[in-house]
Design an enzyme around this catalytic site. Structure first.
Site, mmCIF file in Angstrom:
data_model
loop_
_atom_site.group_PDB
_atom_site.id
_atom_site.type_symbol
_atom_site.label_atom_id
_atom_site.label_comp_id
_atom_site.label_asym_id
_atom_site.label_seq_id
_atom_site.Cartn_x
_atom_site.Cartn_y
_atom_site.Cartn_z
ATOM 1 N N LYS A 15 36.100 22.841 -5.484
ATOM 2 C CA LYS A 15 35.372 22.948 -4.220
ATOM 3 C C LYS A 15 35.366 21.641 -3.444
ATOM 4 O O LYS A 15 35.509 21.633 -2.219
ATOM 5 C CB LYS A 15 33.933 23.406 -4.501
ATOM 6 C CG LYS A 15 33.060 23.487 -3.284
ATOM 7 C CD LYS A 15 31.718 24.113 -3.633
ATOM 8 C CE LYS A 15 30.959 23.336 -4.700
ATOM 9 N NZ LYS A 15 30.426 22.061 -4.221
ATOM 10 N N ARG A 91 21.355 24.875 -3.524
ATOM 11 C CA ARG A 91 21.621 25.228 -4.921
ATOM 12 C C ARG A 91 20.547 26.168 -5.467
ATOM 13 O O ARG A 91 20.717 26.703 -6.563
ATOM 14 C CB ARG A 91 21.597 23.965 -5.808
ATOM 15 C CG ARG A 91 22.799 23.049 -5.715
ATOM 16 C CD ARG A 91 23.836 23.415 -6.734
ATOM 17 N NE ARG A 91 24.388 22.364 -7.569
ATOM 18 C CZ ARG A 91 25.151 21.369 -7.192
ATOM 19 N NH1 ARG A 91 25.401 21.148 -5.940
ATOM 20 N NH2 ARG A 91 25.669 20.542 -8.073
ATOM 21 N N ARG A 128 41.522 20.175 -20.984
ATOM 22 C CA ARG A 128 41.427 18.709 -20.902
ATOM 23 C C ARG A 128 40.992 18.135 -22.234
ATOM 24 O O ARG A 128 41.490 17.131 -22.694
ATOM 25 C CB ARG A 128 40.412 18.327 -19.831
ATOM 26 C CG ARG A 128 41.039 17.990 -18.517
ATOM 27 C CD ARG A 128 40.219 17.048 -17.663
ATOM 28 N NE ARG A 128 38.792 17.199 -17.704
ATOM 29 C CZ ARG A 128 38.068 17.843 -16.786
ATOM 30 N NH1 ARG A 128 38.665 18.444 -15.787
ATOM 31 N NH2 ARG A 128 36.752 17.877 -16.863
ATOM 32 N N ARG A 134 39.347 15.194 -27.821
ATOM 33 C CA ARG A 134 38.010 14.648 -27.947
ATOM 34 C C ARG A 134 37.002 15.535 -27.225
ATOM 35 O O ARG A 134 37.355 16.366 -26.398
ATOM 36 C CB ARG A 134 37.938 13.237 -27.348
ATOM 37 C CG ARG A 134 38.218 13.291 -25.883
ATOM 38 C CD ARG A 134 38.111 11.955 -25.213
ATOM 39 N NE ARG A 134 38.179 12.206 -23.798
ATOM 40 C CZ ARG A 134 37.579 11.503 -22.878
ATOM 41 N NH1 ARG A 134 36.858 10.483 -23.204
ATOM 42 N NH2 ARG A 134 37.687 11.806 -21.621
ATOM 43 N N ARG A 145 25.901 21.522 -16.561
ATOM 44 C CA ARG A 145 25.895 21.692 -15.105
ATOM 45 C C ARG A 145 26.331 23.093 -14.706
ATOM 46 O O ARG A 145 25.782 23.696 -13.805
ATOM 47 C CB ARG A 145 26.850 20.675 -14.453
ATOM 48 C CG ARG A 145 26.138 19.514 -13.949
ATOM 49 C CD ARG A 145 26.666 18.744 -12.797
ATOM 50 N NE ARG A 145 28.019 18.765 -12.427
ATOM 51 C CZ ARG A 145 28.859 17.770 -12.616
ATOM 52 N NH1 ARG A 145 28.468 16.706 -13.274
ATOM 53 N NH2 ARG A 145 30.080 17.831 -12.163
HETATM 54 P P1 AMP Z 1 27.838 17.956 -7.410
HETATM 55 O O1 AMP Z 1 28.765 16.813 -7.155
HETATM 56 O O2 AMP Z 1 27.595 18.805 -6.177
HETATM 57 O O3 AMP Z 1 28.199 18.785 -8.613
HETATM 58 O O4 AMP Z 1 26.410 17.307 -7.733
HETATM 59 C C1 AMP Z 1 26.233 16.413 -8.813
HETATM 60 C C2 AMP Z 1 24.795 16.438 -9.274
HETATM 61 O O5 AMP Z 1 23.923 16.047 -8.198
HETATM 62 C C3 AMP Z 1 24.286 17.792 -9.705
HETATM 63 O O6 AMP Z 1 24.614 18.068 -11.042
HETATM 64 C C4 AMP Z 1 22.785 17.649 -9.489
HETATM 65 O O7 AMP Z 1 22.184 16.889 -10.520
HETATM 66 C C5 AMP Z 1 22.724 16.824 -8.229
HETATM 67 N N1 AMP Z 1 22.695 17.672 -7.022
HETATM 68 C C6 AMP Z 1 23.650 17.778 -6.046
HETATM 69 N N2 AMP Z 1 23.294 18.653 -5.105
HETATM 70 C C7 AMP Z 1 22.070 19.138 -5.477
HETATM 71 C C8 AMP Z 1 21.173 20.086 -4.930
HETATM 72 N N3 AMP Z 1 21.451 20.741 -3.799
HETATM 73 N N4 AMP Z 1 20.021 20.331 -5.608
HETATM 74 C C9 AMP Z 1 19.712 19.679 -6.728
HETATM 75 N N5 AMP Z 1 20.512 18.776 -7.316
HETATM 76 C C10 AMP Z 1 21.685 18.504 -6.697
#
Ligand code: AMP
Length: 192
Positions: A15, A91, A128, A134, A145
């Site tokens: 994405k 989210r 990967r 590993r 996540r």
């Molecule tokens: P991403 O790069 O979008 O996967 O975001 C990395 C991390 O940032 C996520 O795993 C969350 O911990 C935090 N994060 C990003 N966007 C949000 C959101 N809209 N709500 C809550 N946490 C977020």
């Protein structure tokens, strides 16, 4: 006035790259909440210090914190004029609800749901791991996540679908193909 787009999709589904390309294509700022949070963590700001533990564990930053950040960015008159592409937000349903309030004057035009099955993302991660022979903490956090994402995002997807604002896009395939699909669907929505 620029277009206003939201792209939803699993972490590890490609994405991020698609959003960079789409923002360039539509000539709008790419607003990635993940990137903003990572920059705040790197800079050691109060926001970064608050967000770091949630991010490291693979969990979500609390709604009120991230909603405040997005409200501030989108409240900037320059963004209101330029349009934007939101990546990584909303989210959760409270975030989606709040976003519709924040954008009441200039509503979202397209919410694209980039669909890459969970199995495909898991295969990439597993591939990967096998290659590097590993299993590390960073990749365990990716799995967490993914679980967290699925748990909270499905109600968001249904929330937009029930409002007739969602379009699904098949995210499996070569990046250039997926990009073409996204542009086609977004252009159709913008024209309708
Ligand atoms: P991403 O790069 O979008 O996967 O975001 C990395 C991390 O940032 C996520 O795993 C969350 O911990 C935090 N994060 C990003 N966007 C949000 C959101 N809209 N709500 C809550 N946490 C977020």
């Amino acid at each position: 006035m620029g277009v206003r787009l939201v792209i939803l999709g699993r972490p590890g589904a490609g994405k991020g790259t698609q959003c960079v390309d789409l923002a360039a294509h539509y000539a709008v700022p790419h607003i990635s909440t993940g990137d903003m949070l990572r920059r705040s963590v790197a800079a050691g700001t109060p926001l970064g210090r608050e967000a770091k533990s949630y991010m490291d564990s693979g969990g979500l930053v609390p709604d009120d914190v991230i909603i405040g950040v997005v409200a501030e960015v989108l409240g900037d008159p320059e963004f209101a004029e330029q349009g934007w592409l939101l990546d990584g937000f909303p989210r959760t349903v409270p975030q989606a609800d709040e976003l519709s309030r924040i954008t009441a004057d200039a509503p979202i035009q397209v919410v694209a749901n980039l669909e890459v099955p969970r199995e495909v993302v898991l295969e990439r991660i597993a591939g990967r791991r096998a290659e590097e022979d590993r299993a590390d903490d960073a990749e365990d956090a990716v799995l967490i996540r993914l679980d967290v994402f699925d748990r909270y995002i499905l109600p968001v997807v249904e929330w937009y679908r029930s409002r007739g604002e969602l379009v699904d896009v098949d995210g499996v395939g070569a990046p250039a193909e997926v990009f073409d699909r996204l542009v086609k669907v977004i252009d159709e929505q913008l024209a309708s």
